[in-house]
Design a protein around this motif. Structure first.
Motif, PDB file in Angstrom:
ATOM      1  N   UNK A 223     -12.775   0.526   0.002  1.00 20.35           N
ATOM      2  CA  UNK A 223     -12.415   0.096  -1.343  1.00 20.35           C
ATOM      3  C   UNK A 223     -12.306  -1.421  -1.484  1.00 20.35           C
ATOM      4  N   UNK A 224     -12.285  -2.141  -0.393  1.00 19.76           N
ATOM      5  CA  UNK A 224     -12.177  -3.605  -0.489  1.00 19.76           C
ATOM      6  C   UNK A 224     -13.323  -4.141  -1.346  1.00 19.76           C
ATOM      7  N   UNK A 225     -12.986  -5.109  -2.183  1.00 23.19           N
ATOM      8  CA  UNK A 225     -14.024  -5.736  -3.006  1.00 23.19           C
ATOM      9  C   UNK A 225     -14.507  -4.882  -4.164  1.00 23.19           C
ATOM     10  N   UNK A 226     -13.801  -3.810  -4.474  1.00 20.88           N
ATOM     11  CA  UNK A 226     -14.227  -2.965  -5.593  1.00 20.88           C
ATOM     12  C   UNK A 226     -13.063  -2.739  -6.561  1.00 20.88           C
TER      13      UNK A 226
ATOM     14  N   UNK B  61      -4.267   8.569   1.118  1.00 22.53           N
ATOM     15  CA  UNK B  61      -3.652   8.659   2.441  1.00 22.53           C
ATOM     16  C   UNK B  61      -4.634   8.289   3.546  1.00 22.53           C
ATOM     17  N   UNK B  62      -5.825   8.816   3.479  1.00 15.21           N
ATOM     18  CA  UNK B  62      -6.784   8.588   4.554  1.00 15.21           C
ATOM     19  C   UNK B  62      -7.236   7.132   4.580  1.00 15.21           C
ATOM     20  N   UNK B  63      -7.463   6.569   3.385  1.00 15.24           N
ATOM     21  CA  UNK B  63      -7.906   5.170   3.312  1.00 15.24           C
ATOM     22  C   UNK B  63      -6.802   4.239   3.837  1.00 15.24           C
ATOM     23  N   UNK B  64      -5.576   4.593   3.543  1.00 16.20           N
ATOM     24  CA  UNK B  64      -4.463   3.789   4.054  1.00 16.20           C
ATOM     25  C   UNK B  64      -4.429   3.851   5.582  1.00 16.20           C
ATOM     26  N   UNK B  65      -4.640   5.017   6.090  1.00 18.54           N
ATOM     27  CA  UNK B  65      -4.661   5.169   7.550  1.00 18.54           C
ATOM     28  C   UNK B  65      -5.746   4.267   8.153  1.00 18.54           C
ATOM     29  N   UNK B  66      -6.920   4.293   7.576  1.00 18.68           N
ATOM     30  CA  UNK B  66      -8.020   3.491   8.120  1.00 18.68           C
ATOM     31  C   UNK B  66      -7.762   1.995   7.941  1.00 18.68           C
ATOM     32  N   UNK B  67      -7.124   1.662   6.850  1.00 18.25           N
ATOM     33  CA  UNK B  67      -6.819   0.251   6.610  1.00 18.25           C
ATOM     34  C   UNK B  67      -5.794  -0.241   7.614  1.00 18.25           C
ATOM     35  N   UNK B  68      -4.807   0.570   7.853  1.00 18.05           N
ATOM     36  CA  UNK B  68      -3.790   0.182   8.845  1.00 18.05           C
ATOM     37  C   UNK B  68      -4.427   0.017  10.220  1.00 18.05           C
ATOM     38  N   UNK B  69      -5.359   0.894  10.495  1.00 17.15           N
ATOM     39  CA  UNK B  69      -6.063   0.786  11.770  1.00 17.15           C
ATOM     40  C   UNK B  69      -6.764  -0.567  11.854  1.00 17.15           C
ATOM     41  N   UNK B  70      -7.422  -0.913  10.757  1.00 16.02           N
ATOM     42  CA  UNK B  70      -8.122  -2.199  10.709  1.00 16.02           C
ATOM     43  C   UNK B  70      -7.153  -3.365  10.925  1.00 16.02           C
ATOM     44  N   UNK B  71      -5.952  -3.234  10.371  1.00 11.16           N
ATOM     45  CA  UNK B  71      -4.954  -4.289  10.546  1.00 11.16           C
ATOM     46  C   UNK B  71      -4.334  -4.264  11.949  1.00 11.16           C
TER      47      UNK B  71
ATOM     48  N   UNK C 135       0.836  -1.206   0.000  1.00  9.78           N
ATOM     49  CA  UNK C 135       0.000   0.000   0.000  1.00  9.78           C
ATOM     50  C   UNK C 135       0.871   1.257   0.000  1.00  9.78           C
ATOM     51  N   UNK C 136       1.891   1.234   0.870  1.00 12.80           N
ATOM     52  CA  UNK C 136       2.736   2.421   1.012  1.00 12.80           C
ATOM     53  C   UNK C 136       3.531   2.701  -0.264  1.00 12.80           C
ATOM     54  N   UNK C 137       4.037   1.653  -0.885  1.00 13.88           N
ATOM     55  CA  UNK C 137       4.851   1.853  -2.089  1.00 13.88           C
ATOM     56  C   UNK C 137       4.000   2.439  -3.218  1.00 13.88           C
ATOM     57  N   UNK C 138       2.804   1.907  -3.370  1.00  7.92           N
ATOM     58  CA  UNK C 138       1.914   2.414  -4.433  1.00  7.92           C
ATOM     59  C   UNK C 138       1.527   3.857  -4.134  1.00  7.92           C
ATOM     60  N   UNK C 139       1.270   4.115  -2.858  1.00  8.37           N
ATOM     61  CA  UNK C 139       0.888   5.477  -2.503  1.00  8.37           C
ATOM     62  C   UNK C 139       2.036   6.448  -2.785  1.00  8.37           C
ATOM     63  N   UNK C 140       3.236   6.066  -2.404  1.00 11.45           N
ATOM     64  CA  UNK C 140       4.379   6.976  -2.591  1.00 11.45           C
ATOM     65  C   UNK C 140       4.641   7.196  -4.075  1.00 11.45           C
TER      66      UNK C 140
ATOM     67  N   UNK D 128      -6.163  -0.581  -9.414  1.00 12.12           N
ATOM     68  CA  UNK D 128      -5.051   0.023 -10.145  1.00 12.12           C
ATOM     69  C   UNK D 128      -4.674   1.424  -9.743  1.00 12.12           C
ATOM     70  N   UNK D 129      -5.048   1.862  -8.553  1.00 12.41           N
ATOM     71  CA  UNK D 129      -4.685   3.214  -8.099  1.00 12.41           C
ATOM     72  C   UNK D 129      -4.321   3.149  -6.627  1.00 12.41           C
ATOM     73  N   UNK D 130      -3.564   4.151  -6.170  1.00 13.18           N
ATOM     74  CA  UNK D 130      -3.268   4.221  -4.735  1.00 13.18           C
ATOM     75  C   UNK D 130      -4.577   4.316  -3.952  1.00 13.18           C
ATOM     76  N   UNK D 131      -4.550   3.811  -2.741  1.00 19.60           N
ATOM     77  CA  UNK D 131      -5.767   3.866  -1.929  1.00 19.60           C
ATOM     78  C   UNK D 131      -6.072   5.284  -1.470  1.00 19.60           C
TER      79      UNK D 131
END
Lengths: 688, 688
Positions: free
Chosen positions: B268-271, B281-291, B18-23, B276-279
């Motif tokens: 964005x899960x399941x969609x 910043x905010x979505x990554x934050x929430x995903x990390x929280x979930x993890x 996630x981080x690599x794609x975002x960067x 093919x795009x970065x998630x």
């Protein structure tokens, strides 16, 4: 001689095929001999086809995907008495005579080695490259579904034709036929029947050496209705299976025909020897003996054979096409506008006003990706071109080829809760069959487009070539056209693809440089109804060139034009296509500021340029201006035609790389400085 | 933070991706997130792979056919601690560090957008174009079977590696993967497991819009063993399925993994948005929280994660590769000759004496088809090149590429009553996967060739391109190279194919003019182990040129050479390739008799010619001799480089036609008279 007239007809097909191949000393006799019974049964007893009008729009389609068995088709066309078509009109002369069959595979004959669309009336599509006919037939069946959904009315079932395809082991090994079968199963094309000649023989021998999968189960997995004919010679059983196929309206049907290649040949039946060579004079004699045929007669058609054949197909077809004609006349009164649309579809004419909403784009330094400007124009054109349909190989959000106007809709079967009347097609990640399907749609009169990344034109080269060979107006929209793709890297960056498509005869390729060239590209290519067009578009933004400062984009219609010029004769010509035009304009401005007399030539379409008179070409590229620089983010091949032995090219000599596009431009030398430097070198060479 | 170390490892893969794609602001995060658990399980617990020696010949192969999920692979390579490879040697430095991952998709980084073979140690093949990895993996599995059959001995199981492929919905829609699956099923490749990520999401949305077939049943129909993993997150169940796959040695296994793309991403899960795009910043934050991950840390690798990962794969792999090394040392004592062969295979070296039996051919006016002379040379070379294996897409009787010497044999599974040690491959009518399989064979160290008609190179362009991109020495033998095909007609007559292949970077193409150029072509291309070669051959007889009268065929090695010359400086140059060389020699003789100073240049390989110094090129084509005529039965594109703005070309401007070849030569203007007339026109232009 067998008394049974059906057997006589079948053996006529077999012996004509054997004799023609023998006389040509080249061709494929065995499959025609094996499939004569099912082919005869289908044509004589089932096919809804009027030989007196091979252009009848609601005719059943017969596709010989095993195009090498062309003599099977020629025999059928001859026996059915199919009329000829000249200049798009049916004439009262046979498409084929026995004399034509005697000229099988000879220069300028009507019976070439593989069936050629437009060349021989009765041939529905050009086949030979295996698997293509399978894909075409899916397109034809989709077209019927679309036409029925759009034009049929409760009292007017104008379209209900069925598509029959003869395919073989070779077709079924090709990936493109797998793609086709998957699409047809998903779309629940109940109007499609493939008749699969399972003779278990391929050129290298028994298919057991490489093809041992269970085809029956595979097609069931695609959602097909699968039947088996245990003996290709059992015409009664085959007739029954064809009825079952027709009765199953919610799934395509595969009929697996167990046949013996070269049936009747005492020494070659069931062997690869019967596949691709003449049987030989003596073997033919013995085979004819086996058939109870006069052994010494060649190209022999017993009395009553064509008559009996036509008493089936022609009698049935004439009644059906007459009834259809009356139906359409009544339809015309109730639905004059729809009938007029159909007239245009049948005649291959454009709708009036198709181009009335094409936008022009104001100058804009930031600009817009050509895929995005094309999306606008596509929608402006398609909204006024009701039978333009198309889609992408699972890339429409990237290629931007979705039709978004009201009523465009998605093409899906009712079982998936939608309608066959939708105009947006979803091909899935199946580029190859996307092209083959588009050929089938075009053959049925629709105006198809399809789209993908330019790199994936590699996956679909065979159908692009067949579009060109058949002169079908399929529009291929390829985006992400260069290293401008950026981060996706070399696997996704086209290099040689422009050269490939430019080298293909009969293809018009346009790589526009900005939004207004995009608009002109659409204006130019839509009227080209005698060939496929390839529209090559950028992923990245391209500045919209100021057309007050520079020449109007209408010059695109001539393939290449002077976009910016010097006062008086130029000393150096800078030429480019697509995204590189903006770059050379910048170089031109710099050279101009430095007092250099430069000219910029935008060259969006080499083939359209080559079709111009020499005088025009010389006016754009004066022969005495030999200081020339060409810039294109693609392979060098072909540019020497425009730069000459001494000119320079700034092109791609290697594969690309993964990085942001702007950095790749620097890495690979696509900079203003590099263009200016090459121009200066050219001027220095000239001066020295 | 989850306490479970396995979960930590899995989430490290997810968050790095996630981080690599975002960067990079570009890439594909969703699949890496979904497949992290099975990928982790496979690599940590199952893969027989020594990160300290990524070149270990008996390593299990991991193929990421879904190349867009490259971050999954980079994460695995990093966590496994795969060592780097430089100049073909393993060095004590990591292939990838976190820093490299931070440079994902940046210029000259080790982590390009799609995995690139040779660029990043641990990447087994370049992927991205869908379906190709599937084909490659079949080739790798075939290579293992072949190596095992040829080299394993009762006490020495040198080769027993397994090939694992991650593929997706896109791969499984592509026809090439269907071809691959059909071949693998037929060949009973029990050493092959495809792990199919069935996430039901493609770029245009839910796969339900186009992909509703039953993949499970389809693969059963191919003869595969099919398993299903209900939840991609269930690592225990997956481990069990991998065991079942390994235990099934007589069929390839497909494991269908039901996954949720972008798993863990709340919106964005399941969609398709996760594809093919970065998630963001905010979505990554929430995903990390979930993890249960530190929300503000990027590129974070918790303590102990690499260690735990390596405690699995590296410990297991080190022991296995060490044991293998000892086994091979003992093997070398018992079977020194076989061990020496393996040394060469592993090092990509040619066997000594590979060229010792290459024939020369006496002058012969009637001559021999170049496909036939090539058949002789192929057998002379292959007999001395024990690990050259190859075949055809069901055309070997026509392409004449069957190895006929004793012991060549056919490659077939024991279940079909043969042996995997055979060297003749039967690809079936599956050109596309033939190329992909050959890439896999080459990646495993064998020297593969494949063959077909030149026209069908269109069906296999994607793997040809990948051979070039990967610098793999696959030999493509394409026969029936022009209108010389004759009666089969335009569907079978190549026009643009030479241009296509010439435009592709990194491909050496040779179109020899006679039997001795064929011999020299083999002599030249076999040592080219850093690129694919394309050998283009005729169907029809070509006269064997008298090399006493004309220059020796050894000139072929330089791509183009003066075959016949004038006394003193020539006034006109005639150039040609392949079958047209004989024609221009005749024209030359006529011109010479008429007192014209002409030169004949045979140009079998443009790319080899372009690699010569300018001085050599100028000596062959002196710049001041501008009267030039080029003759080739192919598209014009590219010839201007050699004839200049004023030269003439006699080429194909249209598609061909069906007729005997001699008549086509007249129809399309390939006659001595036409060449002489063009030469005279050139001389007249020069004089005027």
């Amino acid at each position: 001689m067998p008394a049974n007239i059906d057997t006589l007809c079948i053996n006529t097909i077999r012996t004509l095929s054997m004799d023609a191949v023998q006389k040509a000393n080249s061709g494929h006799p065995g499959t025609a001999m094996a499939l004569a019974p099912p082919a005869y049964t289908l044509w004589r007893d089932v096919l809804n086809y009027d030989p007196a009008n091979p252009l009848w729009p609601n005719r059943d389609r017969f596709v010989l995907s095993i195009g090498h068995a062309s003599m099977l088709l020629y025999s059928l066309i001859y026996l059915a008495g199919v009329r000829d078509v000249r200049d798009g009109k049916v004439v009262d002369a046979p498409s084929l005579t026995v004399k034509d069959i005697e000229q099988f595979r000879q220069l300028d004959s009507r019976t070439p080695g593989h069936p050629e669309y437009h060349h021989t009336a009765g041939v529905e599509t050009t086949t030979g490259p295996l698997g293509q006919g399978c894909g075409n037939s899916v397109g034809m069946a989709m077209a019927e579904k679309w036409l029925a959904a759009r034009f049929n009315k409760p009292e007017f079932k104008l379209f209900d034709y069925h598509v029959y395809t003869f395919c073989g082991d070779g077709d079924n090994m090709e990936g493109v036929s797998s793609e086709a079968a998957s699409v047809a199963g998903h779309l629940k094309l109940g109007n499609l029947t493939w008749i699969y000649d399972s003779n278990r023989i391929s050129i290298e021998g028994d298919t057991h050496i490489t093809f041992t999968e269970n085809v029956h189960k595979r097609f069931e997995a695609y959602g097909w209705h699968v039947l088996e004919l245990r003996d290709a010679n059992d015409t009664g059983d085959f007739r029954r299976l064809l009825e079952e196929a027709k009765a199953e309206t919610s799934r395509p049907t595969l009929i697996i025909v167990h046949s013996i290649i070269g049936w009747g040949s005492p020494h070659k039946a069931g062997t690869a020897d019967a596949h691709g060579s003449p049987l030989g004079v003596e073997e033919i004699r013995e085979t004819k003996k086996f058939y109870g045929w006069p052994e010494d007669k060649s190209f022999y058609v017993p009395d009553g054979v064509p008559e009996h054949f036509q008493a089936g197909i022609a009698t049935r077809g004439a009644a059906a096409s007459k009834a259809w004609g009356e139906l359409f006349a009544a339809y015309r009164k109730e639905y004059p506008e729809l009938a007029a649309q159909l007239d245009s579809i049948f005649a291959g004419r454009l709708p009036e006003g198709w181009d009335k909403d094409i936008a022009t784009f104001p100058a804009d330094a930031k600009g817009i990706a050509s895929r995005a400007s094309s999306a606008k124009v596509l929608n402006q054109v398609a909204a006024n071109y009701p039978w333009m349909i198309g889609g992408s190989a699972d890339l429409s959000p990237s290629t931007k080829t979705h039709m978004t106007f009201e009523g465009a809709g998605d093409f899906q079967p009712p079982q998936w809760g939608a309608t066959y009347g939708g105009r947006n097609l979803h091909f899935g990640v199946r580029e190859h069959v996307m092209g083959s399907i588009c050929n089938g749609l075009a053959l049925a009169g629709l105006r198809p487009y399809c789209s993908g990344f330019l790199i994936f034109s590699d996956y679909m080269k065979p159908p692009i070539r067949l579009s060109a060979l058949m002169k079908l107006p399929v529009l291929y929209i390829f985006t992400h056209d260069s290293i401008g793709v950026g981060e996706d890297g070399p696997t996704h960056q086209p290099i040689e693809q422009l050269a490939q498509l430019r080298a293909t005869p009969g293809v018009t390729l346009i790589r526009p440089s900005d939004a207004n060239e995009v608009a002109e590209a659409w204006r130019t290519l839509i009227p080209l109804t005698d060939r496929p067009s390839v529209l090559v578009l950028s992923r990245q933004n391209l500045p919209t060139i100021c057309r007050k400062t520079y020449a109007p984009a209408s010059g695109l219609a001539k393939g290449a034009y002077v976009l910016a010029d010097a006062d008086g004769k130029p000393d150096v010509i800078l030429m480019a296509t697509g995204s590189e035009v903006g770059l050379v304009v910048k170089a031109y401005e710099q050279l101009k500021a430095e007092g250099v007399k430069a000219r910029v030539v935008s060259m969006p379409s080499w083939d359209l340029f080559e079709a111009q008179p020499q005088s025009y070409r010389d006016s754009v590229l004066p022969r005495d201006v030999t200081a020339r620089v060409a810039v294109e983010q693609a392979a060098q091949l072909g540019w020497d035609r425009y730069v000459g032995l001494d000119g320079a090219t700034i092109v791609m000599h290697t594969f690309g790389a993964s990085a942001p596009a702007e950095q790749l431009e620097v890495k690979f030398g696509f900079t203003v400085d590099a263009v200016v430097a090459e121009a200066r070198k050219q001027l220095a060479r000239k001066a020295s």
